[in-house]
Scaffold this active site. Structure first.
Site, PDB file in Angstrom:
ATOM      1  N   LYS A   1      35.238  47.395  16.830  1.00 23.15           N
ATOM      2  CA  LYS A   1      35.690  46.033  16.708  1.00 23.15           C
ATOM      3  C   LYS A   1      35.801  45.670  15.303  1.00 23.15           C
ATOM      4  CE  LYS A   1      34.822  41.393  18.526  1.00 23.15           C
ATOM      5  NZ  LYS A   1      34.149  40.479  19.606  1.00 23.15           N
TER       6      LYS A   1
ATOM      7  N   ASP B   1      30.171  32.160  23.618  1.00 22.51           N
ATOM      8  CA  ASP B   1      31.378  32.358  24.179  1.00 22.51           C
ATOM      9  C   ASP B   1      31.179  32.977  25.864  1.00 22.51           C
ATOM     10  OD1 ASP B   1      34.106  31.721  24.805  1.00 22.51           O
ATOM     11  OD2 ASP B   1      34.758  33.588  23.669  1.00 22.51           O
TER      12      ASP B   1
ATOM     13  N   GLY C   1      42.219  40.200  19.232  1.00 21.62           N
ATOM     14  CA  GLY C   1      41.791  38.810  19.749  1.00 21.62           C
ATOM     15  C   GLY C   1      42.035  38.096  18.584  1.00 21.62           C
ATOM     16  N   ALA C   2      41.504  37.018  18.698  1.00 19.37           N
ATOM     17  CA  ALA C   2      41.760  35.789  17.617  1.00 19.37           C
ATOM     18  C   ALA C   2      41.672  36.297  16.168  1.00 19.37           C
ATOM     19  CB  ALA C   2      40.998  34.423  18.255  1.00 19.37           C
ATOM     20  N   GLU C   3      40.399  37.031  16.138  1.00 21.38           N
ATOM     21  CA  GLU C   3      39.961  37.271  14.901  1.00 21.38           C
ATOM     22  C   GLU C   3      39.391  38.974  14.697  1.00 21.38           C
ATOM     23  OE1 GLU C   3      36.153  36.166  13.994  1.00 21.38           O
ATOM     24  OE2 GLU C   3      35.541  36.816  15.800  1.00 21.38           O
ATOM     25  N   ALA C   4      39.983  39.458  15.685  1.00 20.10           N
ATOM     26  CA  ALA C   4      39.434  41.080  15.594  1.00 20.10           C
ATOM     27  C   ALA C   4      40.497  41.963  16.340  1.00 20.10           C
ATOM     28  CB  ALA C   4      38.091  41.145  16.292  1.00 20.10           C
ATOM     29  N   VAL C   5      40.523  43.233  15.699  1.00 21.21           N
ATOM     30  CA  VAL C   5      41.264  44.122  16.430  1.00 21.21           C
ATOM     31  C   VAL C   5      40.313  45.157  17.231  1.00 21.21           C
ATOM     32  CG1 VAL C   5      43.563  43.727  15.136  1.00 21.21           C
ATOM     33  CG2 VAL C   5      41.718  45.514  14.434  1.00 21.21           C
TER      34      VAL C   5
END
Ligand SMILES: Nc1ncnc2c1ncn2[C@@H]1O[C@H](COP(=O)(O)OP(=O)(O)O)[C@@H](O)[C@H]1O
Ligand SMILES: [Mg+2]
Length: 222
Positions: free
Chosen positions: A27, A125, A9-13
């Site tokens: 996460k 979100d 994601g934008a900030e997480a794997v």
């Protein structure tokens, strides 16, 4: 990268891991080079805590969310139940026609967001990318941007109603990005579910704030 990886994601794997003999989803919020180290660890910590806290609250409220197994605030890792499902956004993209099944999912999603809002929680979100369908059952995920507002909304609570309206605006915008022509219909069905949880008065009030915010944005970009 890793063959167990599910998403970046934008900030997480997100990856699968064998943990206590179970397959769990991890996460992990990885450091971002473009933020100062201090600010970066503050944000990663905040979002990890937000996510877990809101998921625990949501489950208490009867909303299907992945089970939390473990939180690691050193490595900013959440271990949670792995749901082998399909994101609702994919179902929307793969079906030209909005059939009853899809409409029903949209209503259920609206209803769950309404239950959260009624209890003073904004999701942060609430888009169809953050709803997973597993065996015909809808789960909400991705609570990292959520906020616990501290109290249930009332008609006079403008600050809280405004925050909830921003949440709904995220949903509406995601529908517009996905289905320009049918976004109003999708949002109407979403609100039908939402109204069942929030009641007609609060729903109308919040929806009118959504419309006002959107008018302001339109003027601002001109
Ligand atoms: N518990 C889970 N089980 C299965 N897949 C998941 C789970 N959580 C997230 N995913 C998948 O990973 C993707 C990214 O996770 P998400 O929590 O939405 O993070 P991001 O903040 O990067 O959007 C999701 O869209 C979904 O496809
Ligand atoms: Mg997401």
């Amino acid at each position: 990268m890793n063959r167990n990886q599910i998403a970046v994601g934008a900030e997480a794997v997100l990856y699968l891991e064998d943990w206590l003999g179970m397959t769990v989803l991890v996460k992990e919020r990885v450091p971002k080079g473009y933020r100062s180290v201090e600010f970066d660890s503050y944000i990663r910590r905040l979002r990890t805590i937000n996510e877990v806290r809101a998921m625990i609250r949501a489950r208490e409220l009867g909303i299907p969310v992945p089970r939390i197994y473990d939180v690691d605030l050193v490595n900013m890792r959440i271990r949670m139940e792995y749901l082998n499902g399909v994101p609702l956004v994919k179902i929307l993209m793969n079906n030209e026609e909005l059939n009853d099944t899809i409409i029903n999912y949209i209503r259920i999603m609206g209803n769950y967001i309404g239950v959260l809002h009624r209890n003073g929680i904004m999701h942060g979100d609430p888009t169809p990318a953050n709803a997973l369908i597993v065996d015909d059952k809808l789960y909400l995920i991705d609570f990292g941007l959520s906020e616990i507002l501290g109290r249930a909304p009332t008609m006079r609570d403008i600050r809280i109603l405004y925050k909830l309206a921003l949440d709904l605006n995220v949903t509406l915008r995601s529908f517009e990005a996905l289905r320009k022509d049918q976004s109003r219909l999708l949002f109407m069905e979403f609100l039908n579910g939402y109204r069942d949880a929030m009641g007609p008065e609060l729903t109308d009030r919040i929806n009118s704030i959504v419309n006002r915010v959107r008018r302001m944005v339109r003027y601002a970009v001109r």
